[in-house]
Design an enzyme around this catalytic site. Structure first.
Site, PDB file in Angstrom:
ATOM      1  N   PRO A  90       0.995  -1.237   0.238  1.00 36.42           N
ATOM      2  CA  PRO A  90      -0.006  -0.042   0.199  1.00 36.42           C
ATOM      3  C   PRO A  90       0.793   1.157  -0.176  1.00 36.42           C
ATOM      4  O   PRO A  90       0.329   2.361  -0.272  1.00 36.42           O
ATOM      5  CB  PRO A  90      -0.861  -0.166   1.465  1.00 36.42           C
ATOM      6  CG  PRO A  90      -0.212  -1.198   2.083  1.00 36.42           C
ATOM      7  CD  PRO A  90       0.649  -1.890   1.195  1.00 36.42           C
ATOM      8  N   GLU A 117       0.833  -5.678   6.421  1.00 40.45           N
ATOM      9  CA  GLU A 117       1.954  -4.740   7.143  1.00 40.45           C
ATOM     10  C   GLU A 117       3.176  -4.742   6.398  1.00 40.45           C
ATOM     11  O   GLU A 117       4.120  -4.307   6.572  1.00 40.45           O
ATOM     12  CB  GLU A 117       1.980  -5.108   8.530  1.00 40.45           C
ATOM     13  CG  GLU A 117       0.758  -4.725   9.579  1.00 40.45           C
ATOM     14  CD  GLU A 117      -0.262  -5.789   9.128  1.00 40.45           C
ATOM     15  OE1 GLU A 117      -0.157  -6.766   8.669  1.00 40.45           O
ATOM     16  OE2 GLU A 117      -1.476  -5.290   9.536  1.00 40.45           O
ATOM     17  N   ARG A 159      -2.320  -8.610 -20.725  1.00 39.34           N
ATOM     18  CA  ARG A 159      -3.106  -8.436 -22.090  1.00 39.34           C
ATOM     19  C   ARG A 159      -2.141  -7.612 -23.047  1.00 39.34           C
ATOM     20  O   ARG A 159      -2.693  -7.433 -23.994  1.00 39.34           O
ATOM     21  CB  ARG A 159      -4.317  -7.802 -21.678  1.00 39.34           C
ATOM     22  CG  ARG A 159      -4.275  -6.495 -20.901  1.00 39.34           C
ATOM     23  CD  ARG A 159      -5.552  -6.143 -20.472  1.00 39.34           C
ATOM     24  NE  ARG A 159      -6.574  -5.937 -21.566  1.00 39.34           N
ATOM     25  CZ  ARG A 159      -6.553  -4.572 -22.484  1.00 39.34           C
ATOM     26  NH1 ARG A 159      -5.419  -3.892 -22.016  1.00 39.34           N
ATOM     27  NH2 ARG A 159      -7.091  -4.361 -23.312  1.00 39.34           N
ATOM     28  N   ASP A 174      -8.691   1.329 -25.477  1.00 39.66           N
ATOM     29  CA  ASP A 174      -8.905   1.191 -23.875  1.00 39.66           C
ATOM     30  C   ASP A 174      -8.725   2.335 -23.177  1.00 39.66           C
ATOM     31  O   ASP A 174      -8.025   3.484 -23.422  1.00 39.66           O
ATOM     32  CB  ASP A 174      -7.493   0.657 -23.480  1.00 39.66           C
ATOM     33  CG  ASP A 174      -7.633  -1.183 -23.701  1.00 39.66           C
ATOM     34  OD1 ASP A 174      -8.666  -1.403 -24.194  1.00 39.66           O
ATOM     35  OD2 ASP A 174      -6.564  -1.763 -23.487  1.00 39.66           O
TER      36      ASP A 174
HETATM   37  O1  LIG Z   1      -2.300  -2.436  -3.474  1.00 40.10           O
HETATM   38  C1  LIG Z   1      -2.260  -2.207  -2.124  1.00 40.10           C
HETATM   39  N1  LIG Z   1      -3.317  -1.486  -1.717  1.00 40.10           N
HETATM   40  C2  LIG Z   1      -4.164  -1.790  -0.722  1.00 40.10           C
HETATM   41  N2  LIG Z   1      -3.676  -2.711   0.129  1.00 40.10           N
HETATM   42  C3  LIG Z   1      -2.544  -3.568  -0.094  1.00 40.10           C
HETATM   43  C4  LIG Z   1      -2.414  -4.621   0.623  1.00 40.10           C
HETATM   44  C5  LIG Z   1      -1.221  -5.332   0.202  1.00 40.10           C
HETATM   45  C6  LIG Z   1      -0.519  -4.992  -0.798  1.00 40.10           C
HETATM   46  C7  LIG Z   1      -0.900  -4.339  -1.581  1.00 40.10           C
HETATM   47  F1  LIG Z   1      -0.078  -3.945  -2.738  1.00 40.10           F
HETATM   48  C8  LIG Z   1      -1.930  -3.206  -1.009  1.00 40.10           C
END
Ligand SMILES: O[C@H]1NC=Nc2cccc(F)c21
Length: 248
Positions: A90, A117, A159, A174
């Site tokens: 994330p 995490e 793709r 696209d």
């Molecule tokens: O892409 C993210 N977006 C939200 N949560 C996540 C949790 C683990 C990996 C990850 F890439 C993400």
């Protein structure tokens, strides 16, 4: 393209056996190998995570198993080739169509989906010196782990591989692909029957007038984009539409 995924949920990657990616694998366009991280966790409970130093919620994935797994995967390649290491997190850079295109050029990708995490930072530091490491997020929402992001990224990348999509044209319109419609959302689509529950298909679409159809589709794309994604509008080059209209 070779594509390795190291995960504690190999079954989560089953969808890579079906549909577009499954067909690409069957056609030999993609060599996908899914590895269970726990084969490199040697204690009785095959432990792969532990509490974070410094405290805080959740669990962090231990460096040991990841280091052994990555060394094993890297050693399994015949030649000197080095993969791009794609770390779903994330806290990564946004995954975009442009990045999908860039990654689709790589001969070998290794994905390391982890719990929310994340993985002990020292793993990234260990491989950043010798591999192109990309930390990538598919969006600002909370997921339990990186497996779903891997499915999303692999589909977007696969793709774009030559031979995977039957009709090369289908890249052209696209959303987010380069060209006049770049950065615009696609407008509404219709197919047979011409009338359904008293609702008819827009007349222009059955007019056979390609110029009018092209302009109608552009206008609908602009309408939809300004409604759903006004942030994309200022990135649109109106002149590109005129060029495109002249081409069609
Ligand atoms: O892409 C993210 N977006 C939200 N949560 C996540 C949790 C683990 C990996 C990850 F890439 C993400």
């Amino acid at each position: 393209m070779r594509l390795d995924v190291i995960t504690i949920f190999p079954e989560y990657l089953e969808p890579l056996n079906v549909s577009l990616v499954g067909k690409a694998r069957a056609a030999g366009l993609l060599d996908v190998r899914v590895h269970d991280l726990r084969q490199w966790a040697h204690d009785r409970h095959r432990t792969v995570d532990d509490t974070p130093y410094g405290g805080g919620p959740g669990m962090v994935m231990k460096p040991g198993p990841w280091g052994e797994a990555l060394d094993a995967v890297l050693a399994s390649a015949p030649g000197p080739e080095r993969p791009v290491l794609v770390v779903p997190t994330p806290s990564g850079r946004p995954f975009t169509q442009a990045l999908a295109g860039e990654l689709s050029e790589a001969p070998w990708l290794v994905f390391t989906p982890a719990r929310y995490e994340g993985i002990d930072r020292r793993v990234i530091e260990e491989y950043a010196g010798r591999l192109d490491v990309r930390e990538v997020s598919i969006g600002d929402y909370v997921l339990a782990g990186g497996e779903a992001p891997v499915l999303v990224m692999v589909e977007a990348i696969a793709r774009l591989l030559p031979g995977v999509l039957g009709n090369a044209e289908s890249h052209r319109d696209d959303s987010f692909a380069p060209g006049a419609m770049a950065h615009l959302l696609e407008g509404p689509v219709f197919t047979k029957p011409p009338e359904w529950r008293g609702r008819e298909v827009p007349e222009v679409l059955v007019s056979g007038h390609h110029g009018r159809i092209g302009r109608w589709r552009r206008d609908e794309a602009l309408r939809r984009t300004s409604a759903h994604r006004p942030d994309l509008i200022e990135r649109t080059d109106p002149a590109a539409f005129d060029r495109r209209d002249r081409e069609t």
